[in-house]
Every structure is written in structure tokens, then in C-alpha cells.
Design an enzyme around this catalytic site. Structure first.
Site, short mmCIF file in Angstrom:
data_model
loop_
_atom_site.label_atom_id
_atom_site.label_comp_id
_atom_site.label_asym_id
_atom_site.label_seq_id
_atom_site.Cartn_x
_atom_site.Cartn_y
_atom_site.Cartn_z
N GLU A 204 23.68 22.60 -8.76
CA GLU A 204 22.25 22.84 -9.00
C GLU A 204 22.04 23.94 -10.04
O GLU A 204 21.20 23.82 -10.93
CB GLU A 204 21.53 23.27 -7.70
CG GLU A 204 21.59 22.24 -6.60
CD GLU A 204 22.73 22.48 -5.62
OE1 GLU A 204 22.57 22.14 -4.44
OE2 GLU A 204 23.79 22.99 -6.00
N CYS B 85 22.08 25.01 -0.72
CA CYS B 85 22.32 26.24 0.04
C CYS B 85 21.22 27.26 -0.27
O CYS B 85 20.35 27.02 -1.12
CB CYS B 85 23.69 26.82 -0.32
SG CYS B 85 23.76 27.53 -1.99
N CYS C 97 20.91 28.31 -4.01
CA CYS C 97 20.33 27.28 -4.87
C CYS C 97 18.83 27.11 -4.60
O CYS C 97 18.06 26.90 -5.55
CB CYS C 97 21.09 25.98 -4.70
SG CYS C 97 22.77 26.10 -5.36
#
Length: 152
Positions: A58, A86, A89
């Protein structure tokens, strides 16, 4: 609402990037940033090869998109990623003002969209983002399972 076939088209590109990451010995996650039907940026996990703990797919895709747009804000953009993001990100997606997130498989250990937390539902963020899960989830999960099975 974006048409499902468009979501699948871009997720298939993210899956190709996941394959590239796996071939390089990285966890197979791929991501693309799209706005108005145009690819702005893409990337695969490169934390090992880049010796960069922040080089999740990402983040790599956001960096490329921001360079292409010549702006760190990406309003109106959708980020497609093969795995639920996560915490790091999600923070980057919020700061970039991504309009929509589409991910494939859930991440039971570190996913924070719906698996372990619902960070995008928190009221204190100054940006709201729509999200959708499950686009080509079986393919995304299968790549991850095969990768980790081979490493054991």
C-alpha cells in the site's frame, strides 16, 4: 458505486503485483491506486529487498501515485490491495485522503479494517473512507497460504 468488473480488473492487477513480490521472496501482497479509471501508482511488498519496514504494498503504491499526481493528497482515488491493511497503512490512506479502499482477503493477525479493529470507524479521524472487502478474496488468500506453506 464502482462496477464490480472494474473492482475485479484492478484487483487482478494487484494480484499480479503480489506474484512479483512472492517471486522476490516478499510476502505476496500487491496494491494499486486508481483515480477516474487511470492507474496512478502500484506496488508490491518490498520490505526485505528494500530494507524498509514501511515498504508495504500500500505504501509503495501510495508513494508512486503521489509522485504521479504531484500531490501527497489523492482525493477521489481508490486503493486496491490483496490483503486487509495494517495500522501503518490505514494511517497513510487517511493522510493521503484515499476515497475508497477495496481489499481481498482479511488479515487475522494485523488487519485493522474489520479483523482486529475497525480503525476507519473511529470518529476522531478527519477523513472518512468507504471500504469494501472480499474482491477476489479466495485468490488473494490462496497466494498467501501457498507462500507460507512453502516457507515452512
Amino acid at each position: 458505486m464502482v462496477a464490480a468488473n472494474t473492482d475485479e480488473h484492478w484487483m487482478r492487477r494487484a494480484l499480479e503485483l503480489a506474484d512479483r513480490a512472492a517471486a522476490a521472496g516478499e510476502v505476496p501482497v500487491g496494491a494499486v491506486v486508481v483515480r477516474d479509471g487511470e492507474l496512478l501508482g502500484e506496488g508490491g511488498n518490498s520490505v526485505i529487498g528494500g530494507a524498509d519496514p514501511s515498504a508495504h504494498a500500500e505504501i509503495v503504491a501510495l508513494r508512486a501515485a503521489a509522485r504521479a499526481a504531484n500531490n501527497y493528497r489523492l482525493p477521489g482515488a481508490t486503493l486496491y490491495v490483496t490483503l486487509e491493511p495494517c495500522t501503518m497503512c490505514v494511517g497513510a490512506l487517511v493522510h493521503a485522503r484515499i476515497e475508497r479502499l477495496v481489499f481481498g482477503a482479511r488479515e487475522p493477525k494485523a488487519g485493522v479494517i474489520c479483523s482486529n479493529a475497525a480503525l476507519l470507524d473511529l470518529a476522531h479521524y478527519n477523513h472518512r473512507m468507504a471500504w469494501e472487502e472480499g474482491v477476489l478474496a479466495a485468490e488473494s488468500a490462496g497466494k498467501l497460504q501457498a507462500f507460507f506453506r512453502a516457507r515452512r
